[in-house]
Motif scaffolding. Structure first.
Motif, PDB file in Angstrom:
ATOM      1  N   THR A 101       0.829  -1.206   0.000  1.00  0.00           N
ATOM      2  CA  THR A 101       0.000   0.000   0.000  1.00  0.00           C
ATOM      3  C   THR A 101       0.866   1.260   0.000  1.00  0.00           C
ATOM      4  OG1 THR A 101      -1.703  -1.197   1.223  1.00  0.00           O
ATOM      5  CG2 THR A 101      -1.854   1.199   1.187  1.00  0.00           C
ATOM      6  N   ARG A 102       1.935   1.257   0.799  1.00  0.00           N
ATOM      7  CA  ARG A 102       2.790   2.444   0.908  1.00  0.00           C
ATOM      8  C   ARG A 102       3.547   2.716  -0.388  1.00  0.00           C
ATOM      9  NH1 ARG A 102       4.881   6.378   0.733  1.00  0.00           N
ATOM     10  NH2 ARG A 102       6.027   7.624   2.273  1.00  0.00           N
ATOM     11  N   ALA A 104       2.698   1.775  -3.448  1.00  0.00           N
ATOM     12  CA  ALA A 104       1.741   2.232  -4.471  1.00  0.00           C
ATOM     13  C   ALA A 104       1.297   3.668  -4.201  1.00  0.00           C
ATOM     14  CB  ALA A 104       0.532   1.300  -4.499  1.00  0.00           C
ATOM     15  N   GLY A 105       1.133   4.036  -2.924  1.00  0.00           N
ATOM     16  CA  GLY A 105       0.744   5.401  -2.596  1.00  0.00           C
ATOM     17  C   GLY A 105       1.816   6.412  -2.932  1.00  0.00           C
ATOM     18  N   ALA A 106       3.086   5.993  -2.899  1.00  0.00           N
ATOM     19  CA  ALA A 106       4.194   6.895  -3.242  1.00  0.00           C
ATOM     20  C   ALA A 106       4.406   7.005  -4.745  1.00  0.00           C
ATOM     21  CB  ALA A 106       5.478   6.419  -2.573  1.00  0.00           C
ATOM     22  N   GLY A 107       3.636   6.249  -5.516  1.00  0.00           N
ATOM     23  CA  GLY A 107       3.811   6.293  -6.962  1.00  0.00           C
ATOM     24  C   GLY A 107       4.828   5.301  -7.484  1.00  0.00           C
ATOM     25  N   GLY A 108       5.257   4.349  -6.640  1.00  0.00           N
ATOM     26  CA  GLY A 108       6.212   3.340  -7.058  1.00  0.00           C
ATOM     27  C   GLY A 108       5.533   2.030  -7.381  1.00  0.00           C
ATOM     28  N   TYR A 109       6.345   0.997  -7.545  1.00  0.00           N
ATOM     29  CA  TYR A 109       5.808  -0.322  -7.873  1.00  0.00           C
ATOM     30  C   TYR A 109       6.820  -1.381  -7.456  1.00  0.00           C
ATOM     31  CZ  TYR A 109       8.869   0.219 -11.945  1.00  0.00           C
ATOM     32  OH  TYR A 109       9.959   0.427 -12.763  1.00  0.00           O
ATOM     33  N   ASP A 126      12.245 -11.678  -0.841  1.00  0.00           N
ATOM     34  CA  ASP A 126      13.216 -10.775  -1.455  1.00  0.00           C
ATOM     35  C   ASP A 126      12.488  -9.931  -2.504  1.00  0.00           C
ATOM     36  OD1 ASP A 126      15.245 -11.869   0.075  1.00  0.00           O
ATOM     37  OD2 ASP A 126      15.730 -13.383  -1.444  1.00  0.00           O
ATOM     38  N   LEU A 127      12.494  -8.617  -2.309  1.00  0.00           N
ATOM     39  CA  LEU A 127      11.752  -7.726  -3.184  1.00  0.00           C
ATOM     40  C   LEU A 127      12.684  -6.693  -3.804  1.00  0.00           C
ATOM     41  CD1 LEU A 127       9.870  -7.880  -0.238  1.00  0.00           C
ATOM     42  CD2 LEU A 127       8.181  -7.267  -1.961  1.00  0.00           C
ATOM     43  N   THR A 128      12.335  -6.279  -4.997  1.00  0.00           N
ATOM     44  CA  THR A 128      12.978  -5.146  -5.662  1.00  0.00           C
ATOM     45  C   THR A 128      11.909  -4.092  -5.896  1.00  0.00           C
ATOM     46  OG1 THR A 128      14.607  -6.565  -6.743  1.00  0.00           O
ATOM     47  CG2 THR A 128      14.277  -4.364  -7.655  1.00  0.00           C
ATOM     48  N   LEU A 129      12.051  -2.957  -5.229  1.00  0.00           N
ATOM     49  CA  LEU A 129      11.072  -1.879  -5.288  1.00  0.00           C
ATOM     50  C   LEU A 129      11.627  -0.737  -6.123  1.00  0.00           C
ATOM     51  CD1 LEU A 129      10.198  -1.782  -1.473  1.00  0.00           C
ATOM     52  CD2 LEU A 129       9.145  -3.215  -3.233  1.00  0.00           C
ATOM     53  N   ARG A 130      10.753  -0.110  -6.894  1.00  0.00           N
ATOM     54  CA  ARG A 130      11.102   1.117  -7.633  1.00  0.00           C
ATOM     55  C   ARG A 130      10.263   2.248  -7.058  1.00  0.00           C
ATOM     56  NH1 ARG A 130      13.617   0.449 -12.327  1.00  0.00           N
ATOM     57  NH2 ARG A 130      14.289   2.571 -11.819  1.00  0.00           N
ATOM     58  N   VAL A 131      10.944   3.211  -6.475  1.00  0.00           N
ATOM     59  CA  VAL A 131      10.283   4.298  -5.755  1.00  0.00           C
ATOM     60  C   VAL A 131      10.739   5.622  -6.344  1.00  0.00           C
ATOM     61  CG1 VAL A 131       9.875   5.308  -3.468  1.00  0.00           C
ATOM     62  CG2 VAL A 131      10.342   2.858  -3.685  1.00  0.00           C
ATOM     63  N   LEU A 140      11.849   5.193   3.456  1.00  0.00           N
ATOM     64  CA  LEU A 140      12.842   4.534   4.307  1.00  0.00           C
ATOM     65  C   LEU A 140      12.612   4.852   5.783  1.00  0.00           C
ATOM     66  CD1 LEU A 140      16.119   5.046   2.222  1.00  0.00           C
ATOM     67  CD2 LEU A 140      14.654   3.027   2.329  1.00  0.00           C
ATOM     68  N   GLN A 141      12.221   6.076   6.083  1.00  0.00           N
ATOM     69  CA  GLN A 141      11.962   6.438   7.476  1.00  0.00           C
ATOM     70  C   GLN A 141      10.772   5.660   8.031  1.00  0.00           C
ATOM     71  OE1 GLN A 141      11.361  10.628   8.046  1.00  0.00           O
ATOM     72  NE2 GLN A 141      11.127  10.470  10.267  1.00  0.00           N
ATOM     73  N   GLU A 142       9.689   5.572   7.258  1.00  0.00           N
ATOM     74  CA  GLU A 142       8.526   4.822   7.723  1.00  0.00           C
ATOM     75  C   GLU A 142       8.812   3.326   7.782  1.00  0.00           C
ATOM     76  OE1 GLU A 142       5.061   5.751   5.498  1.00  0.00           O
ATOM     77  OE2 GLU A 142       5.305   7.924   5.687  1.00  0.00           O
ATOM     78  N   MET A 143       9.645   2.824   6.885  1.00  0.00           N
ATOM     79  CA  MET A 143       9.994   1.410   6.917  1.00  0.00           C
ATOM     80  C   MET A 143      10.769   1.070   8.184  1.00  0.00           C
ATOM     81  SD  MET A 143      12.036  -0.813   4.029  1.00  0.00           S
ATOM     82  CE  MET A 143      10.952  -0.177   2.741  1.00  0.00           C
ATOM     83  N   GLY A 144      11.639   1.992   8.621  1.00  0.00           N
ATOM     84  CA  GLY A 144      12.374   1.765   9.857  1.00  0.00           C
ATOM     85  C   GLY A 144      11.471   1.712  11.075  1.00  0.00           C
ATOM     86  N   GLU A 145      10.306   2.345  11.005  1.00  0.00           N
ATOM     87  CA  GLU A 145       9.355   2.301  12.115  1.00  0.00           C
ATOM     88  C   GLU A 145       8.436   1.085  12.035  1.00  0.00           C
ATOM     89  OE1 GLU A 145       7.300   5.954  11.770  1.00  0.00           O
ATOM     90  OE2 GLU A 145       9.020   7.213  12.329  1.00  0.00           O
ATOM     91  N   SER A 146       8.337   0.439  10.869  1.00  0.00           N
ATOM     92  CA  SER A 146       7.414  -0.687  10.684  1.00  0.00           C
ATOM     93  C   SER A 146       8.087  -2.041  10.811  1.00  0.00           C
ATOM     94  CB  SER A 146       6.748  -0.586   9.300  1.00  0.00           C
ATOM     95  OG  SER A 146       6.060   0.648   9.166  1.00  0.00           O
ATOM     96  N   CYS A 147       9.405  -2.100  10.758  1.00  0.00           N
ATOM     97  CA  CYS A 147      10.119  -3.369  10.885  1.00  0.00           C
ATOM     98  C   CYS A 147      11.461  -3.104  11.554  1.00  0.00           C
ATOM     99  CB  CYS A 147      10.299  -4.038   9.516  1.00  0.00           C
ATOM    100  SG  CYS A 147      11.357  -3.107   8.375  1.00  0.00           S
ATOM    101  N   ASN A 148      12.137  -4.172  11.877  1.00  0.00           N
ATOM    102  CA  ASN A 148      13.457  -4.069  12.513  1.00  0.00           C
ATOM    103  C   ASN A 148      14.527  -4.208  11.439  1.00  0.00           C
ATOM    104  OD1 ASN A 148      15.456  -3.904  14.452  1.00  0.00           O
ATOM    105  ND2 ASN A 148      15.426  -6.095  14.875  1.00  0.00           N
TER     106      ASN A 148
END
Length: 325
Positions: A101-102, A104-109, A126-131, A140-148
């Motif tokens: 969801t995050r 896609a909301g940022a306009g990435g895939y 294992d994922l490859t994201l394009r942001v 990256l900041q929100e990802m650091g708050e959602s996982c370790n």
């Protein structure tokens, strides 16, 4: 007279050599002074230019005075950003749903996704994201708050020079293509027409290659790449404690968790292998019942042998105690 003449000649040669050395030394000194003066003048000129000219005019804007090379501003640099992240989470399904969801909301895939499920509680992906590059820091900041996050590395590749070169070649080919089109319209000779069309085909092929290269650069520059490896765990990895006491407490906690996991796995093994254990128990019971008679007979024979050996020992002892006649 001859001796006087010889002395005069020697004296004149010595004076001539002296004047020649002096002239050479003077010219060398003048040259050195000229070079030092020119170098000092150039240094003073450079210093005055650095002081008087603003930063945008000193080297970040416009064209250089020599060669006509355009200097790109710092904010116009073409950077390809690649991020590598290793992370862990206790809520695998929740994190994956949030991540999709995050992004896609940022306009990435999501470019690629490879999931591995060793069991229901140990999954990884294992994922490859394009942001978009301007949304990368927020993600990256929100990802650091959602996982370790266990490890993160950021790489920025500067492709400004390659990009500018490709643009220059593309623009030059566009100009050449226009000129060839004009010549083709004016040509009235079949040989000239074929020669122009042949060159025009080559120019169009090269033009497509440079445009394709620029499109690839634009995609890599505008969309940063994030390589994410996420693992599902029961307990999050804690930072290694520094003091001896905290390390001892942490070690005891880890030991207790290991013992708990051992008994959990042992109970799980027993429960999941009940059919096999029951089958082995039935087979063992059948074997015991089938060999019970033979085992009883073997026990009776061993008992009889022991009694016979004991009787023989007693008889031998009695015979040894009789007095000799």
């Amino acid at each position: 007279m001859n001796r006087t003449l010889k002395n005069a000649l020697v004296l004149s040669l010595a004076l001539l050599l002296l004047f020649s050395f002096g002239a050479c030394g003077g010219s060398g000194g003048d040259t050195y002074k000229g070079e030092s003066a020119s170098s000092s003048a150039s240094q003073s000129g450079n210093q005055s230019a650095d002081i008087d000219m603003p930063e945008s005019e000193a080297g970040f804007d416009g064209e250089a005075e020599t060669g006509g090379i355009e200097t790109v501003r710092p904010q116009d640099r073409k950077l390809i950003t690649t991020v590598n992240i290793q992370a862990e989470t206790r809520d695998y399904d929740g994190f994956m749903s949030w991540l999709e969801t995050r992004v896609a909301g940022a306009g990435g895939y999501v470019e690629t996704s490879d999931m591995y499920a060793y069991n229901e509680r140990e999954r990884s992906c294992d994922l490859t994201l394009r942001v978009p590059a301007d949304k990368l820091n927020g993600l990256l900041q929100e990802m650091g708050e959602s996982c370790n996050i266990l490890q993160r590395s950021v790489t920025e590749e500067d492709v400004t020079l390659n990009y500018v070169d490709a643009e220059s070649y593309r623009d030059a080919l566009l100009v050449e293509q226009e000129r060839l089109m004009e010549l083709l319209e004016k040509a009235d000779n079949l040989t000239d027409i074929m020669s122009i069309e042949d060159r025009l085909t080559t120019v169009r092929y090269q033009l497509q290659n440079y445009e394709s290269t620029l499109r690839v650069y634009d995609n890599q520059i505008n969309y940063s790449t994030v390589h994410l490896s996420i693992h599902e765990v029961g307990e999050l990895t804690e930072p290694e404690p520094e003091s001896w006491g905290s390390r001892a407490i942490q070690g005891m906690k880890e030991n207790a968790r290991s013992i708990g996991r051992f008994f959990q796995e042992l109970g799980l093994f027993i429960v999941t292998h009940i059919p096999t254990l029951l089958l082995l128990g039935v087979v063992a019971l059948i074997i015991l019942l089938a060999t019970a008679r033979h085992r009883r007979e073997a026990r009776v024979r061993r008992k009889q042998q022991k009694e016979l050996i004991q009787a023989m020992r007693e008889q031998k002892g009695a015979e040894s105690q009789k007095p000799e006649e």
